[in-house]
Motif scaffolding. Structure first.
Motif, PDB file in Angstrom:
ATOM      1  N   GLY A  94      69.192  35.958  89.317  1.00 30.30           N
ATOM      2  CA  GLY A  94      70.153  35.310  91.081  1.00 30.30           C
ATOM      3  C   GLY A  94      70.540  36.462  91.712  1.00 30.30           C
ATOM      4  O   GLY A  94      70.663  36.334  93.626  1.00 30.30           O
ATOM      5  N   THR A  95      71.537  37.835  91.697  1.00 30.73           N
ATOM      6  CA  THR A  95      71.883  38.683  92.808  1.00 30.73           C
ATOM      7  C   THR A  95      70.464  39.084  93.717  1.00 30.73           C
ATOM      8  O   THR A  95      70.515  39.108  94.759  1.00 30.73           O
ATOM      9  N   VAL A  96      69.310  39.618  93.101  1.00 28.46           N
ATOM     10  CA  VAL A  96      67.803  39.636  93.805  1.00 28.46           C
ATOM     11  C   VAL A  96      67.815  38.997  93.993  1.00 28.46           C
ATOM     12  O   VAL A  96      67.076  38.956  95.347  1.00 28.46           O
ATOM     13  N   ALA A  97      67.362  37.432  93.657  1.00 31.04           N
ATOM     14  CA  ALA A  97      67.349  36.221  94.655  1.00 31.04           C
ATOM     15  C   ALA A  97      67.766  36.434  95.989  1.00 31.04           C
ATOM     16  O   ALA A  97      67.180  35.944  97.288  1.00 31.04           O
ATOM     17  N   ARG A  98      69.243  36.784  95.905  1.00 31.88           N
ATOM     18  CA  ARG A  98      70.255  36.610  97.580  1.00 31.88           C
ATOM     19  C   ARG A  98      70.390  37.727  98.410  1.00 31.88           C
ATOM     20  O   ARG A  98      69.721  37.245  99.123  1.00 31.88           O
ATOM     21  N   ARG A  99      69.521  38.643  97.396  1.00 35.21           N
ATOM     22  CA  ARG A  99      69.569  40.276  98.392  1.00 35.21           C
ATOM     23  C   ARG A  99      67.978  40.096  98.909  1.00 35.21           C
ATOM     24  O   ARG A  99      67.635  40.892  99.790  1.00 35.21           O
ATOM     25  N   ARG A 100      67.475  40.391  97.821  1.00 38.57           N
ATOM     26  CA  ARG A 100      65.902  40.503  98.242  1.00 38.57           C
ATOM     27  C   ARG A 100      65.595  41.588  99.139  1.00 38.57           C
ATOM     28  O   ARG A 100      65.329  41.350 100.054  1.00 38.57           O
ATOM     29  N   PRO A 101      65.877  42.722  98.325  1.00 37.02           N
ATOM     30  CA  PRO A 101      65.468  43.775  98.343  1.00 37.02           C
ATOM     31  C   PRO A 101      64.107  44.311  99.015  1.00 37.02           C
ATOM     32  O   PRO A 101      62.883  43.623  98.202  1.00 37.02           O
ATOM     33  N   VAL A 102      64.098  44.950  99.724  1.00 38.63           N
ATOM     34  CA  VAL A 102      62.322  44.875 100.400  1.00 38.63           C
ATOM     35  C   VAL A 102      62.239  46.484  99.103  1.00 38.63           C
ATOM     36  O   VAL A 102      61.120  46.273  99.583  1.00 38.63           O
ATOM     37  N   ASP A 103      62.661  47.149  98.843  1.00 37.43           N
ATOM     38  CA  ASP A 103      62.425  48.412  98.320  1.00 37.43           C
ATOM     39  C   ASP A 103      63.155  48.703  96.984  1.00 37.43           C
ATOM     40  O   ASP A 103      64.111  49.447  97.007  1.00 37.43           O
ATOM     41  N   ALA A 104      63.177  47.754  95.844  1.00 33.56           N
ATOM     42  CA  ALA A 104      64.177  47.875  94.866  1.00 33.56           C
ATOM     43  C   ALA A 104      64.500  49.181  94.250  1.00 33.56           C
ATOM     44  O   ALA A 104      65.706  49.832  93.915  1.00 33.56           O
ATOM     45  N   VAL A 105      63.248  50.209  93.660  1.00 33.41           N
ATOM     46  CA  VAL A 105      63.665  51.204  93.432  1.00 33.41           C
ATOM     47  C   VAL A 105      64.495  52.591  94.154  1.00 33.41           C
ATOM     48  O   VAL A 105      64.698  53.186  93.625  1.00 33.41           O
ATOM     49  N   ALA A 106      64.555  52.046  95.507  1.00 29.52           N
ATOM     50  CA  ALA A 106      65.173  52.941  96.660  1.00 29.52           C
ATOM     51  C   ALA A 106      66.958  53.503  96.272  1.00 29.52           C
ATOM     52  O   ALA A 106      67.400  54.577  96.391  1.00 29.52           O
ATOM     53  N   PHE A 107      67.443  51.729  95.441  1.00 29.74           N
ATOM     54  CA  PHE A 107      68.361  51.907  94.881  1.00 29.74           C
ATOM     55  C   PHE A 107      69.204  52.701  93.893  1.00 29.74           C
ATOM     56  O   PHE A 107      69.789  53.302  93.858  1.00 29.74           O
ATOM     57  N   ILE A 108      67.832  52.841  93.074  1.00 30.80           N
ATOM     58  CA  ILE A 108      68.189  53.304  91.626  1.00 30.80           C
ATOM     59  C   ILE A 108      67.648  54.617  92.042  1.00 30.80           C
ATOM     60  O   ILE A 108      67.886  55.568  91.510  1.00 30.80           O
ATOM     61  N   ARG A 109      66.469  55.217  92.862  1.00 27.15           N
ATOM     62  CA  ARG A 109      66.347  56.553  92.635  1.00 27.15           C
ATOM     63  C   ARG A 109      67.590  57.173  93.685  1.00 27.15           C
ATOM     64  O   ARG A 109      67.459  58.460  92.862  1.00 27.15           O
ATOM     65  N   ARG A 110      68.464  56.240  94.716  1.00 29.50           N
ATOM     66  CA  ARG A 110      69.839  57.086  94.510  1.00 29.50           C
ATOM     67  C   ARG A 110      70.589  57.648  94.165  1.00 29.50           C
ATOM     68  O   ARG A 110      71.085  58.595  94.129  1.00 29.50           O
ATOM     69  N   ASP A 111      70.778  56.596  92.797  1.00 26.46           N
ATOM     70  CA  ASP A 111      72.040  56.246  92.638  1.00 26.46           C
ATOM     71  C   ASP A 111      71.539  57.886  91.265  1.00 26.46           C
ATOM     72  O   ASP A 111      72.893  58.392  90.362  1.00 26.46           O
ATOM     73  N   VAL A 112      70.254  57.230  90.718  1.00 24.91           N
ATOM     74  CA  VAL A 112      69.783  58.971  89.893  1.00 24.91           C
ATOM     75  C   VAL A 112      70.489  60.110  90.652  1.00 24.91           C
ATOM     76  O   VAL A 112      70.672  61.041  90.356  1.00 24.91           O
ATOM     77  N   GLU A 113      69.680  60.192  91.647  1.00 30.84           N
ATOM     78  CA  GLU A 113      69.977  61.483  92.368  1.00 30.84           C
ATOM     79  C   GLU A 113      71.195  61.678  92.730  1.00 30.84           C
ATOM     80  O   GLU A 113      71.776  63.026  92.148  1.00 30.84           O
ATOM     81  N   ASN A 114      71.897  60.936  92.885  1.00 28.20           N
ATOM     82  CA  ASN A 114      73.706  61.493  92.554  1.00 28.20           C
ATOM     83  C   ASN A 114      73.706  61.778  91.492  1.00 28.20           C
ATOM     84  O   ASN A 114      74.920  63.299  91.654  1.00 28.20           O
ATOM     85  N   GLU A 134      72.914  69.106  80.164  1.00 29.23           N
ATOM     86  CA  GLU A 134      73.633  68.112  81.524  1.00 29.23           C
ATOM     87  C   GLU A 134      72.517  67.374  81.224  1.00 29.23           C
ATOM     88  O   GLU A 134      72.741  66.134  81.595  1.00 29.23           O
ATOM     89  N   LEU A 135      71.602  67.273  81.969  1.00 27.94           N
ATOM     90  CA  LEU A 135      70.575  66.494  82.783  1.00 27.94           C
ATOM     91  C   LEU A 135      70.355  65.604  81.443  1.00 27.94           C
ATOM     92  O   LEU A 135      70.066  64.228  81.306  1.00 27.94           O
ATOM     93  N   ASP A 136      70.550  65.933  80.378  1.00 26.84           N
ATOM     94  CA  ASP A 136      69.878  65.373  79.372  1.00 26.84           C
ATOM     95  C   ASP A 136      70.577  64.400  79.308  1.00 26.84           C
ATOM     96  O   ASP A 136      70.607  62.840  78.573  1.00 26.84           O
ATOM     97  N   LEU A 137      71.938  64.686  79.300  1.00 24.04           N
ATOM     98  CA  LEU A 137      73.165  63.555  79.325  1.00 24.04           C
ATOM     99  C   LEU A 137      73.236  62.344  80.368  1.00 24.04           C
ATOM    100  O   LEU A 137      73.772  61.288  80.105  1.00 24.04           O
ATOM    101  N   VAL A 138      72.363  62.779  81.653  1.00 22.62           N
ATOM    102  CA  VAL A 138      72.873  61.693  82.584  1.00 22.62           C
ATOM    103  C   VAL A 138      72.040  60.887  82.485  1.00 22.62           C
ATOM    104  O   VAL A 138      71.707  59.516  82.469  1.00 22.62           O
ATOM    105  N   ALA A 139      70.749  61.589  81.687  1.00 18.88           N
ATOM    106  CA  ALA A 139      69.692  60.183  81.031  1.00 18.88           C
ATOM    107  C   ALA A 139      69.834  59.824  79.854  1.00 18.88           C
ATOM    108  O   ALA A 139      68.688  58.967  79.307  1.00 18.88           O
ATOM    109  N   ALA A 140      71.186  60.059  79.494  1.00 23.77           N
ATOM    110  CA  ALA A 140      70.904  59.375  77.745  1.00 23.77           C
ATOM    111  C   ALA A 140      71.421  57.876  77.838  1.00 23.77           C
ATOM    112  O   ALA A 140      71.052  57.291  76.687  1.00 23.77           O
ATOM    113  N   GLN A 141      72.226  57.413  78.617  1.00 21.47           N
ATOM    114  CA  GLN A 141      72.397  55.674  78.686  1.00 21.47           C
ATOM    115  C   GLN A 141      72.045  54.945  79.860  1.00 21.47           C
ATOM    116  O   GLN A 141      71.909  55.393  80.802  1.00 21.47           O
ATOM    117  N   PRO A 142      71.478  53.677  79.507  1.00 22.52           N
ATOM    118  CA  PRO A 142      71.203  52.646  80.287  1.00 22.52           C
ATOM    119  C   PRO A 142      72.163  52.734  81.675  1.00 22.52           C
ATOM    120  O   PRO A 142      73.601  52.761  81.112  1.00 22.52           O
TER     121      PRO A 142
END
Length: 301
Positions: A94-114, A134-142
């Protein structure tokens, strides 16, 4: 440049009855039917018929690999590339349908980089092994990005360290050492000034000795200079020569008057002058002659 944006949302076209049947029968298992205005996760047939907007939202899992260029170390002197492999999906259709992101993976990429930048910032002095931990800890949880209706889980993060280019390293080194070097130069200059001031206070002999330690091959010239200087100072007979010339031309009366003037001057000069007269045996003569200075001055000790 390839556009790798993945379309998550597509508008429904055609018969809404057939669309609803496909949805209910699950003929499109990788998509869900969404009415943005509905508060229900699964829309009813009535909502589908009356909805102003109707969307298919992809709900399958996607995979992605991203690389990030980062700087490590307190001054950013270490260049790093971090490769992240991740899986991501639609968490709230429902949230995705309301926002209709043009490039959804960009939001994920920004969060991962931060998250990676924060992990490297708190361990800037660590070696590559610690950074990888430290990187392994970042990648440990969904992670769920509720504001976008997305979720992701890193499959792993790999640190790909690269040496910093020589020109950038040189610039960083110069910036890092400029201030301490300037302070050290000022301190050494101050020490030299204090040292030479001490030499000057101790006198010419110490200065000459220091000079000879710096230029030992010039010792002969220095000795000759000192000999000439001592001879010149000892041979300066100006005052004594003039006095002898005056006494040589004087008769007995003039000499006697000069002697009296010297004796009277010594007697009037105080206890030290009287002691000199006594030592020369002239004090008694002065008293017997009835001079004005016959009253012996009081001794000052």
């Amino acid at each position: 440049m390839t556009d790798d944006r993945i379309p998550l949302v597509r508008p429904v076209t055609g018969s809404r009855i057939l669309t609803y049947l496909r949805h209910r029968l699950g003929s499109r298992a990788d998509h869900v039917l969404v009415v943005p205005s509905s508060a229900k996760p699964v829309p009813t047939f009535a909502e589908v018929r009356k909805a102003r907007e109707l969307w298919w939202v992809a709900v399958r899992e996607f995979a992605d690999i991203r690389e990030f260029e980062l700087r490590a170390g307190p001054d950013g002197e270490r260049a790093c590339r971090v490769q992240v492999q991740l899986h991501w999906w639609v968490h709230d259709a429902g949230t995705v349908a309301r926002r209709r992101p043009v490039d959804a993976v960009a939001f994920i990429r920004r969060d991962v980089e931060n998250r990676i930048r924060k992990a490297m910032a708190v361990s800037h002095g660590a070696d590559e092994g610690r950074l990888q931990d430290e990187l392994d800890l970042v990648a440990a949880q969904p992670t769920v990005l509720a504001e976008y209706g997305l979720g992701y889980r890193p499959a792993g993060a790999i640190l790909l360290a690269e040496p910093i280019p020589d020109n950038i390293r040189d610039a960083l080194d110069q910036a890092r050492w400029a201030v301490p070097l300037e302070k050290e130069q000022q301190r050494l200059t101050r020490m030299r000034l204090d040292f030479h001031q001490a030499l000057i206070r101790e006198g010419p002999k110490v200065l000459i000795a220091y000079w000879l330690t710096r230029f030992p091959d010039r010792i002969e010239a220095v000795v000759e200079h000192l000999d000439r200087r001592d001879s010149a100072e000892a041979a300066d007979p100006t005052l004594s020569t003039e006095l002898l010339a005056l006494l040589g031309d004087a008769d007995d009366f003039e000499r006697n008057q000069l002697r009296k003037a010297i004796v009277a001057g010594l007697a009037a000069s105080g206890p030290r002058g009287v002691e000199v007269l006594r030592g020369l045996g002239l004090w008694d003569d002065l008293v017997e002659s009835g001079s004005d200075a016959r009253d012996e001055p009081e001794s000052g000790g």
